[in-house]
Design a protein around this motif. Structure first.
Motif, PDB file in Angstrom:
ATOM      1  N   ILE A 215       1.215  -0.940  -0.191  1.00  0.00           N
ATOM      2  CA  ILE A 215      -0.305   0.084  -0.064  1.00  0.00           C
ATOM      3  C   ILE A 215       1.212   1.628  -0.190  1.00  0.00           C
TER       4      ILE A 215
ATOM      5  N   TRP B 246       2.573   1.934  -3.244  1.00  0.00           N
ATOM      6  CA  TRP B 246       1.191   2.631  -4.323  1.00  0.00           C
ATOM      7  C   TRP B 246       1.753   4.070  -3.623  1.00  0.00           C
TER       8      TRP B 246
ATOM      9  N   ALA C 253      -6.994  -0.135  -2.071  1.00  0.00           N
ATOM     10  CA  ALA C 253      -5.842  -1.138  -2.302  1.00  0.00           C
ATOM     11  C   ALA C 253      -6.548  -2.266  -1.295  1.00  0.00           C
TER      12      ALA C 253
ATOM     13  N   TRP D  21      -7.506  -5.392  -2.511  1.00  0.00           N
ATOM     14  CA  TRP D  21      -6.618  -7.235  -2.085  1.00  0.00           C
ATOM     15  C   TRP D  21      -8.139  -7.982  -0.564  1.00  0.00           C
TER      16      TRP D  21
ATOM     17  N   ALA E 236      -0.013   2.853  -9.213  1.00  0.00           N
ATOM     18  CA  ALA E 236      -0.032   1.529  -8.528  1.00  0.00           C
ATOM     19  C   ALA E 236       0.182   0.655  -9.889  1.00  0.00           C
TER      20      ALA E 236
ATOM     21  N   ASN F  58       3.148  -2.284  -8.321  1.00  0.00           N
ATOM     22  CA  ASN F  58       3.493  -3.607  -8.354  1.00  0.00           C
ATOM     23  C   ASN F  58       3.670  -4.377  -9.108  1.00  0.00           C
TER      24      ASN F  58
END
Length: 210
Positions: free
Chosen positions: A17, A20, A163, A167, A193, A197
């Motif tokens: 998180i 990001w 986030a 998830w 984002a 990742n």
């Protein structure tokens, strides 16, 4: 502030998180990967976070832990990124509301459900989030008011709470509602984002090999 940003994390943690959020902020930062077990529980790291958990952020002499707090701190430390409404603006209240809704009712209800804790209906008033269904209904209402939690404005609240929704859908800990899926897909397409990742996914084999 011109002090270095140091990010303590593990790619298999909630640190994703904060990664990001850091990518959204766009400031240079240094990453320190912490292994689970002794490295994270050792004296050196516990001087940063006595909980012995990640993530943590060090900004000069300032140390911040807890994902929601880190997101809020970064948004205020780097206002040029536009990730938080101005103090005193009408959007500041909803911004705080959804940040803390994520850190409180959402986190607690989803964790309890995943662990198999069922709150008896007659005891729901003792529980800060009421019931899991209350939380899901509230989230659904929140993500259908506009593209983002603040309507047409993306903020740190979307990073943090978004986030969690992403998830929850991925791991089955949240109900798969169309509103959640549309919102999660929308924010996951943000360039920051995607970059975050890619960075953490690239670190995963390194962690497994270690």
């Amino acid at each position: 502030m011109s002090d270095e940003l140091v990010f303590y994390t593990n790619p298999m943690s909630r640190g994703r998180i904060v990664r990001w959020m850091l990518e959204e902020v766009g400031q240079p930062y240094r990453t320190e990967i912490m292994g689970f077990g002794p490295p994270m529980k050792g004296a050196l790291y516990k001087a940063i976070n006595p909980m012995g958990k990640v993530p943590a952020l060090k900004h000069g002499d300032v140390v911040v832990t807890e994902c929601a707090a880190i997101c809020a701190y970064l948004a205020d430390a780097f206002p040029q990124a536009g990730l938080a409404p101005e103090p005193g603006s009408k959007l500041r209240g909803p911004y705080y509301r959804w940040l803390f809704f994520g850190a409180g009712p959402t986190e607690a209800s989803v964790t309890n459900k995943a662990l198999g804790f069922e709150i008896p209906p007659e005891r729901s008033r003792m529980c800060g989030y009421g019931s899991f269904s209350d939380v899901m209904d509230t989230l659904e209402s929140a993500v259908t008011q506009g593209d983002y939690l603040l309507g047409d404005r993306f903020s740190a609240a979307d990073v943090y709470l978004g986030a969690q929704i992403g998830w929850g859908l991925q791991f089955g800990s949240m109900e798969r509602r169309p509103a959640f899926e549309a919102y999660a897909e929308r924010i996951a397409a943000r360039p920051a984002a995607i970059r975050a990742n890619e960075i953490d996914n690239a670190l995963m084999p390194e962690q497994k090999a270690g």
